[in-house]
Design a protein around this motif. Structure first.
Motif, PDB file in Angstrom:
ATOM      1  N   VAL A   1       0.845  -1.200   0.000  1.00  0.00           N
ATOM      2  CA  VAL A   1       0.000   0.000   0.000  1.00  0.00           C
ATOM      3  C   VAL A   1       0.876   1.244   0.000  1.00  0.00           C
ATOM      4  O   VAL A   1       0.643   2.207  -0.741  1.00  0.00           O
ATOM      5  N   PHE A   2       1.910   1.239   0.827  1.00  0.00           N
ATOM      6  CA  PHE A   2       2.811   2.388   0.884  1.00  0.00           C
ATOM      7  C   PHE A   2       3.534   2.568  -0.457  1.00  0.00           C
ATOM      8  O   PHE A   2       3.631   3.678  -0.991  1.00  0.00           O
ATOM      9  N   ALA A   3       4.024   1.451  -1.023  1.00  0.00           N
ATOM     10  CA  ALA A   3       4.725   1.526  -2.306  1.00  0.00           C
ATOM     11  C   ALA A   3       3.798   1.992  -3.417  1.00  0.00           C
ATOM     12  O   ALA A   3       4.202   2.752  -4.313  1.00  0.00           O
ATOM     13  N   CYS A   4       2.543   1.555  -3.370  1.00  0.00           N
ATOM     14  CA  CYS A   4       1.551   1.967  -4.364  1.00  0.00           C
ATOM     15  C   CYS A   4       1.324   3.477  -4.295  1.00  0.00           C
ATOM     16  O   CYS A   4       1.302   4.172  -5.314  1.00  0.00           O
ATOM     17  N   GLY A   5       1.151   4.011  -3.073  1.00  0.00           N
ATOM     18  CA  GLY A   5       0.914   5.443  -2.912  1.00  0.00           C
ATOM     19  C   GLY A   5       2.061   6.283  -3.438  1.00  0.00           C
ATOM     20  O   GLY A   5       1.856   7.298  -4.125  1.00  0.00           O
ATOM     21  N   THR A   6       3.295   5.878  -3.142  1.00  0.00           N
ATOM     22  CA  THR A   6       4.441   6.652  -3.620  1.00  0.00           C
ATOM     23  C   THR A   6       4.570   6.554  -5.139  1.00  0.00           C
ATOM     24  O   THR A   6       4.949   7.530  -5.802  1.00  0.00           O
ATOM     25  N   GLN A   7       4.247   5.385  -5.708  1.00  0.00           N
ATOM     26  CA  GLN A   7       4.314   5.250  -7.165  1.00  0.00           C
ATOM     27  C   GLN A   7       3.236   6.106  -7.832  1.00  0.00           C
ATOM     28  O   GLN A   7       3.489   6.742  -8.866  1.00  0.00           O
ATOM     29  N   GLN A   8       2.040   6.131  -7.263  1.00  0.00           N
ATOM     30  CA  GLN A   8       0.986   6.982  -7.812  1.00  0.00           C
ATOM     31  C   GLN A   8       1.403   8.453  -7.777  1.00  0.00           C
ATOM     32  O   GLN A   8       1.146   9.207  -8.720  1.00  0.00           O
ATOM     33  N   PHE A   9       2.045   8.863  -6.694  1.00  0.00           N
ATOM     34  CA  PHE A   9       2.529  10.240  -6.597  1.00  0.00           C
ATOM     35  C   PHE A   9       3.546  10.513  -7.706  1.00  0.00           C
ATOM     36  O   PHE A   9       3.496  11.546  -8.373  1.00  0.00           O
ATOM     37  N   GLY A  10       4.468   9.567  -7.903  1.00  0.00           N
ATOM     38  CA  GLY A  10       5.483   9.749  -8.937  1.00  0.00           C
ATOM     39  C   GLY A  10       4.893   9.807 -10.331  1.00  0.00           C
ATOM     40  O   GLY A  10       5.455  10.437 -11.229  1.00  0.00           O
ATOM     41  N   LYS A  11       3.730   9.142 -10.547  1.00  0.00           N
ATOM     42  CA  LYS A  11       3.064   9.165 -11.848  1.00  0.00           C
ATOM     43  C   LYS A  11       2.098  10.337 -11.981  1.00  0.00           C
ATOM     44  O   LYS A  11       1.317  10.401 -12.929  1.00  0.00           O
ATOM     45  N   LYS A  12       2.127  11.267 -11.011  1.00  0.00           N
ATOM     46  CA  LYS A  12       1.256  12.458 -11.000  1.00  0.00           C
ATOM     47  C   LYS A  12      -0.220  12.100 -10.828  1.00  0.00           C
ATOM     48  O   LYS A  12      -1.107  12.879 -11.174  1.00  0.00           O
ATOM     49  N   GLN A  13      -0.492  10.922 -10.282  1.00  0.00           N
ATOM     50  CA  GLN A  13      -1.881  10.548  -9.959  1.00  0.00           C
ATOM     51  C   GLN A  13      -2.150  10.983  -8.521  1.00  0.00           C
ATOM     52  O   GLN A  13      -2.284  10.179  -7.601  1.00  0.00           O
ATOM     53  N   PHE A  14      -2.242  12.303  -8.330  1.00  0.00           N
ATOM     54  CA  PHE A  14      -2.223  12.849  -6.990  1.00  0.00           C
ATOM     55  C   PHE A  14      -3.479  12.497  -6.180  1.00  0.00           C
ATOM     56  O   PHE A  14      -3.380  12.210  -4.988  1.00  0.00           O
ATOM     57  N   ALA A  15      -4.646  12.507  -6.814  1.00  0.00           N
ATOM     58  CA  ALA A  15      -5.866  12.161  -6.082  1.00  0.00           C
ATOM     59  C   ALA A  15      -5.813  10.722  -5.581  1.00  0.00           C
ATOM     60  O   ALA A  15      -6.172  10.425  -4.432  1.00  0.00           O
ATOM     61  N   LYS A  16      -5.351   9.803  -6.452  1.00  0.00           N
ATOM     62  CA  LYS A  16      -5.241   8.403  -6.052  1.00  0.00           C
ATOM     63  C   LYS A  16      -4.187   8.225  -4.960  1.00  0.00           C
ATOM     64  O   LYS A  16      -4.366   7.440  -4.018  1.00  0.00           O
ATOM     65  N   ALA A  17      -3.070   8.957  -5.082  1.00  0.00           N
ATOM     66  CA  ALA A  17      -2.008   8.848  -4.083  1.00  0.00           C
ATOM     67  C   ALA A  17      -2.510   9.289  -2.719  1.00  0.00           C
ATOM     68  O   ALA A  17      -2.223   8.646  -1.693  1.00  0.00           O
TER      69      ALA A  17
END
Length: 492
Positions: free
Chosen positions: A319-335
């Motif tokens: 879950v933590f890795a998913c959130g940081t990856q979403q942030f890196g992909k500019k998927q800010f709402a999902k992150a």
């Protein structure tokens, strides 16, 4: 004369030289032979037999009548031989009847054999018509064919068709189990289950040891289907296959492979959480499914408990890795949503404070993408701190989320004596918010490291469903103290 006429040849009329009556007897006998020969399964029609029998009786009665009145020129010796000869000649029709009865029985048996062979051929056609087709579309015809094989193989086992049934069953097994031979394991499951339950449909003595040969392919196919479904959340799931396998074939070597297979799948997904190019969110969802699988295979639940715990730890990490990856992909709402879920599910985890920081930064970046160029620092930077005092000159509360070298959030209460400024007032020279006594305004003091900060103001609007948002950019430099005042104004 009566007995001679019963020979079916009209011999009594011949001795009497009554040629017309003799010819009539010959014609009747010839007609019977035409109707009866060659002997077939249907035999001679009953009406023909009754008519011919009545004719013989009439001929015998007429011969007796004529014989009693006739004067013959034969000698005494001939007369004495006439009756014994007539009796001996009765063997002709009697022998013919016996021979015909035997031929008729043979014909009937041959007809029965041919009928059984025809039934067998029809059942064969039902099976052959579905070669290469899915079991579901062929099931009805397969059952019909089996019913015929079972009936012929048990009730008429000694017939020519009955002796062919074992070979037909071998062909049936081969065709129905064909998907297993092609390694289409999931496609093979239903037909193999059908073959495994054949003893409930067909006599076990007829099946012999064929059902026993289905157990291993069925266990193998069930395992392969479960292994292929590992990590899949859609139905059918792996735990269903594995539960069925462990319950039906507890001693199978394929059942022994279930725990290692689930463990390997968990470790593969955990490895994907740190591997370059892998979708960490997908790996996390698959870990959730694997965790559920490890806890749902009831017959192996105890053996799978360590694997379930390993998957649970993987989910937390994922879950933590998913959130940081979403942030890196500019998927800010999902992150932000992912990190909020992490903080909720793992409130005591050491990384939860940083997860909250990532969530805050993602919400700011959702409004101001420049704020999401990189993840916020996990550790607060050292060095000097500068003071930033933020006051609220508005009749409504405001939430402030900020990110930069330091990330955080705070809420300023509503200012009791403050108002919403007219837009015109804010455009006049010399306008200054928070112009009253300092103690009047709710405020917060931040000690911030130097750097550029993006601050998101979220102020509840007039509607409970609307929120006014605004992002301001603030640069904090060493050696300074900063103050800022937040206020609201009308659009006009």
């Amino acid at each position: 004369m009566a007995v001679l006429n019963l020979s079916c040849l009209g011999l009594g009329y011949l001795l009497l030289r009554h040629w017309a009556s003799a010819a009539l007897c010959w014609a009747a006998t010839a007609g019977l032979l035409v109707a009866a020969l060659p002997a077939d399964a249907d035999g001679v029609p009953q009406g023909v037999l009754l008519g011919y029998g009545a004719f013989l009786l009439l001929a015998a009665a007429d011969g007796a009548r004529r014989g009693l009145r006739a004067r013959l020129s034969f000698g005494t010796a001939v007369r004495r031989l006439a009756l014994p000869l007539a009796v001996v000649l009765l063997a002709v029709p009697a022998g013919g009847a016996v021979a015909y009865a035997s031929a008729h029985a043979d014909a009937r048996e041959e007809a029965r054999q041919q009928a059984l062979l025809a039934r067998l051929a029809a059942a064969d056609e039902l099976v052959a018509a579905h070669k290469g087709e899915a079991y579901a579309t062929a099931q009805a015809d397969y059952l019909k064919a089996l019913e015929e094989y079972g009936a012929i193989g048990t009730k008429d086992a000694g017939s020519r068709a009955g002796k062919l049934v074992p070979a037909r069953l071998d062909a049936y097994y081969e065709q129905v189990s064909a998907p297993y031979g092609k390694k289409s394991y999931c496609e093979a499951l239903d037909p193999l289950k059908h073959l495994h339950t054949l003893p409930t449909l067909v006599d076990e003595g007829l099946l012999g040891d064929r059902p026993a040969g289905v157990a291993e392919p069925l266990a193998h196919s069930t395992y392969e289907c479960g292994a292929a479904a590992l990590g899949r959340s859609a139905e059918p799931k792996a735990d269903g296959y594995f539960s069925e396998l462990a319950a039906d074939f507890p001693q199978s070597p394929y059942t022994a492979k279930v725990v290692p297979a689930v463990r390997d799948a968990v470790r593969a997904r955990v490895g994907a959480l740190t591997a370059a190019g892998e979708d960490r969110c997908t790996a996390t969802e698959e870990l959730r499914t694997l965790r559920s699988t490890a806890g749902s295979v009831e017959p192996l639940k105890q053996e799978l408990e360590p694997v379930r715990s390993e998957a649970d730890q993987g989910v937390r990490k994922g879950v933590f890795a998913c959130g940081t990856q979403q942030f890196g992909k500019k998927q800010f709402a999902k992150a932000a949503e992912t990190m909020d879920a992490y903080a909720k599910d793992y409130p005591d985890d050491a990384r939860t404070p940083y997860a909250r920081s990532v969530s805050i930064a993602a919400r700011v970046a959702e409004e101001e993408p420049e704020a999401g160029k990189r993840l916020p620092p996990e550790d607060a930077p050292g060095g000097a701190r500068m003071t930033l005092v933020i006051s609220n000159d508005a009749p409504s509360p405001v939430d402030v989320l900020y990110t930069g070298p330091l990330t955080g959030k705070f809420t300023l209460k509503a200012c009791g004596g403050c108002r919403k400024y007219d837009r015109v007032d804010t455009l006049r020279r010399g306008f200054k918010a928070c112009a009253g006594a300092s103690s009047k305004y709710p405020k917060v003091t931040l000690d911030l490291p130097a750097g550029t900060y993006h601050m998101l103001q979220q102020r509840l609007g007039t509607s409970a469903l609307s929120t006014d948002q605004k992002v301001i950019r603030t640069k904090i430099e060493p050696g300074y103290t900063y103050t800022t005042c937040l206020y609201t104004s009308s659009l006009l």
